[in-house]
Design a protein around this motif. Structure first.
Motif, mmCIF file in Angstrom:
data_model
loop_
_atom_site.group_PDB
_atom_site.id
_atom_site.type_symbol
_atom_site.label_atom_id
_atom_site.label_comp_id
_atom_site.label_asym_id
_atom_site.label_seq_id
_atom_site.Cartn_x
_atom_site.Cartn_y
_atom_site.Cartn_z
ATOM 1 N N GLY A 41 0.804 -1.223 0.000
ATOM 2 C CA GLY A 41 0.000 0.000 0.000
ATOM 3 C C GLY A 41 0.829 1.261 0.000
ATOM 4 N N GLY A 42 1.983 1.232 -0.687
ATOM 5 C CA GLY A 42 2.880 2.387 -0.690
ATOM 6 C C GLY A 42 2.241 3.617 -1.301
ATOM 7 N N CYS A 43 2.127 4.700 -0.515
ATOM 8 C CA CYS A 43 1.389 5.861 -1.024
ATOM 9 C C CYS A 43 1.993 7.203 -0.641
ATOM 10 C CB CYS A 43 -0.060 5.805 -0.554
ATOM 11 S SG CYS A 43 -0.244 6.009 1.236
ATOM 12 N N SER A 44 3.108 7.246 0.107
ATOM 13 C CA SER A 44 3.598 8.551 0.558
ATOM 14 C C SER A 44 5.117 8.648 0.464
ATOM 15 C CB SER A 44 3.135 8.836 1.991
ATOM 16 O OG SER A 44 3.467 7.765 2.847
ATOM 17 N N VAL A 45 5.589 9.899 0.277
ATOM 18 C CA VAL A 45 7.011 10.180 0.069
ATOM 19 C C VAL A 45 7.394 11.450 0.819
ATOM 20 C CG1 VAL A 45 8.809 10.633 -1.640
ATOM 21 C CG2 VAL A 45 6.839 9.223 -2.274
ATOM 22 N N TYR A 65 12.259 8.913 2.470
ATOM 23 C CA TYR A 65 11.319 8.187 3.312
ATOM 24 C C TYR A 65 10.074 7.825 2.507
ATOM 25 C CZ TYR A 65 14.222 10.052 7.100
ATOM 26 O OH TYR A 65 15.274 10.371 7.922
ATOM 27 N N LEU A 66 9.627 6.597 2.662
ATOM 28 C CA LEU A 66 8.449 6.104 1.956
ATOM 29 C C LEU A 66 7.488 5.488 2.956
ATOM 30 C CD1 LEU A 66 10.357 4.312 -0.955
ATOM 31 C CD2 LEU A 66 9.449 6.647 -0.968
ATOM 32 N N GLY A 67 6.204 5.723 2.754
ATOM 33 C CA GLY A 67 5.205 5.208 3.688
ATOM 34 C C GLY A 67 4.195 4.309 3.017
ATOM 35 N N TRP A 77 -0.545 7.640 6.024
ATOM 36 C CA TRP A 77 -1.304 8.365 4.997
ATOM 37 C C TRP A 77 -0.410 9.337 4.233
ATOM 38 C CZ3 TRP A 77 -6.087 8.697 2.795
ATOM 39 C CH2 TRP A 77 -6.436 9.900 2.170
ATOM 40 N N SER A 78 0.459 10.054 4.974
ATOM 41 C CA SER A 78 1.282 11.086 4.343
ATOM 42 C C SER A 78 2.571 11.273 5.143
ATOM 43 C CB SER A 78 0.515 12.404 4.265
ATOM 44 O OG SER A 78 1.296 13.424 3.670
ATOM 45 N N LEU A 79 3.630 11.709 4.446
ATOM 46 C CA LEU A 79 4.917 12.001 5.068
ATOM 47 C C LEU A 79 5.355 13.415 4.708
ATOM 48 C CD1 LEU A 79 6.818 8.693 4.237
ATOM 49 C CD2 LEU A 79 6.264 9.464 6.546
ATOM 50 N N PHE A 80 6.119 14.033 5.619
ATOM 51 C CA PHE A 80 6.675 15.360 5.347
ATOM 52 C C PHE A 80 7.959 15.516 6.154
ATOM 53 C CE2 PHE A 80 7.227 19.826 6.594
ATOM 54 C CZ PHE A 80 7.377 20.393 5.340
ATOM 55 N N PHE A 81 8.970 16.143 5.536
ATOM 56 C CA PHE A 81 10.225 16.371 6.258
ATOM 57 C C PHE A 81 10.575 17.850 6.273
ATOM 58 C CE2 PHE A 81 14.693 16.813 7.058
ATOM 59 C CZ PHE A 81 14.934 15.868 8.052
ATOM 60 N N LYS A 82 10.814 18.377 7.469
ATOM 61 C CA LYS A 82 11.363 19.729 7.668
ATOM 62 C C LYS A 82 12.083 19.724 9.017
ATOM 63 C CE LYS A 82 12.021 24.177 7.082
ATOM 64 N NZ LYS A 82 10.957 25.177 7.165
ATOM 65 N N ASN A 124 12.615 17.725 11.012
ATOM 66 C CA ASN A 124 12.160 16.464 11.600
ATOM 67 C C ASN A 124 11.259 15.760 10.599
ATOM 68 O OD1 ASN A 124 12.394 18.597 13.954
ATOM 69 N ND2 ASN A 124 12.716 16.600 14.898
ATOM 70 N N LEU A 125 11.091 14.461 10.801
ATOM 71 C CA LEU A 125 10.170 13.696 9.964
ATOM 72 C C LEU A 125 8.791 13.697 10.608
ATOM 73 C CD1 LEU A 125 9.737 11.845 7.491
ATOM 74 C CD2 LEU A 125 10.363 9.907 8.966
ATOM 75 N N PHE A 126 7.771 14.030 9.801
ATOM 76 C CA PHE A 126 6.377 14.000 10.247
ATOM 77 C C PHE A 126 5.634 12.926 9.463
ATOM 78 C CE2 PHE A 126 7.891 18.266 10.962
ATOM 79 C CZ PHE A 126 7.239 18.727 12.103
ATOM 80 N N TYR A 127 4.603 12.361 10.084
ATOM 81 C CA TYR A 127 3.696 11.518 9.304
ATOM 82 C C TYR A 127 2.272 11.703 9.799
ATOM 83 C CZ TYR A 127 3.072 7.717 12.814
ATOM 84 O OH TYR A 127 2.747 6.980 13.930
#
Length: 294
Positions: A104-108, A118-120, A146-151, A153-156
């Motif tokens: 179910g890979g859907c986020s970067v 990073y992949l989610g 559901w979603s990933l974000f990096f700034k 720190n890594l957020f999901y």
């Protein structure tokens, strides 16, 4: 004086007249070719399809060090166990590959400074190795990402509760400031402006006052992204908006079937529609309105 017309018409004149008439008839029969350029703001761009005939590409992100585009796309309904797939496309070499091992890979999300990708998926967060072309498990085993974000720190964002988490000291925790919000998309700009979006619209979060400010309640956000110069763009069901520092949200592309946006190492636009990923390159030539092809 009585002249005969036939005395002035030579065989060569008849041939030239025939050629002219034939050209006029054929030019009307051939349809005019549509212009394959697109206008964003005041500039025109040529379209170059990087990858075609895939299912609705989302979450476009470019790893600038290798100029590789990472993204997710939906699979046909015949695949009962997997609904999303991750892939990458090297913009320079045109090499491409689907990324195996992430259900179910859907986020970067990409840490450009440290070259961490990073992949989610539906079973946690993975890190992609550019040398081995493999994704290794990272953290949050069993969590649906559901979603990933990096700034810094890594957020999901977890699914289905849509809660925002941050990695700190090697562990993930819920972000307290957003505990009362459902979040579909989260972004912190280079100017430290905090954006988030959910089913009710697009918001900015005022860190000092600790309140969410409405930006637009009518649009459905599909991605929030920043170019290489730090300008923020909102991809929505009404087109692409740029969030200017002074004039606010301004539509720069009136295209409803756009689902993702990214920028390559040279800051060229890369966008996706229902079936294609397309790179835009600046053009000094524009199109007449009647020739524009969307």
């Amino acid at each position: 004086m009585d002249f005969k017309i036939s005395s002035f018409i030579t065989p060569s004149m008849i041939i030239r007249l025939y050629i002219l008439l034939s050209a006029a008839v054929s030019s009307k029969a051939v349809p005019e070719v549509a212009c394959n350029r697109i206008k964003i703001g005041e500039n025109w761009y040529d379209r170059d399809t990087l990858w075609g005939n895939i299912g609705r590409p989302y979450n476009l992100n470019v790893h600038r060090g290798s100029n590789s585009l990472f993204f997710s796309y939906s699979l046909p309904e015949t695949y009962s166990d997997v609904d999303f797939q991750l892939a990458y496309f090297n913009i320079d070499s045109r090499e491409y590959q689907t990324i195996a091992g992430i259900r179910g890979g859907c986020s970067v999300a990409i840490d450009q400074m440290n070259d961490d990708i990073y992949l989610g998926g539906s079973d946690g967060i993975y890190k992609y190795n550019m040398l081995t072309k493999l994704a290794d498990f990272y953290k949050e085993k069993g969590k649906n990402i559901w979603s990933l974000f990096f700034k810094k720190n890594l957020f999901y964002i977890s699914y289905p509760d849509q809660k925002l988490h941050i990695e700190f000291d090697g562990k993930f925790a819920t972000v307290k400031e957003f505990e009362n919000f459902e979040i579909d998309y989260f972004h912190v700009s280079s100017a430290n402006v905090i954006y988030f979006a959910n089913k009710t619209g697009l918001y900015k979060y005022d860190n000092d006052k600790m309140v969410a400010q409405v930006v637009n309640e009518l649009i459905t956000v599909r991605q929030i992204v920043e170019d290489n110069e730090g300008d923020t763009y909102i991809v929505s069901n009404f087109g692409v908006f740029a969030d200017g520092k002074f004039e606010g949200l301004k539509k720069i592309l009136d295209m409803k079937n756009i689902y993702g946006l990214a920028f390559d190492k040279d800051n060229n636009f890369i966008y996706s529609d229902e079936k294609n990923i397309i790179k835009l390159e600046y053009s000094v030539v524009g199109c007449d309105k009647k020739h524009v092809h969307w």
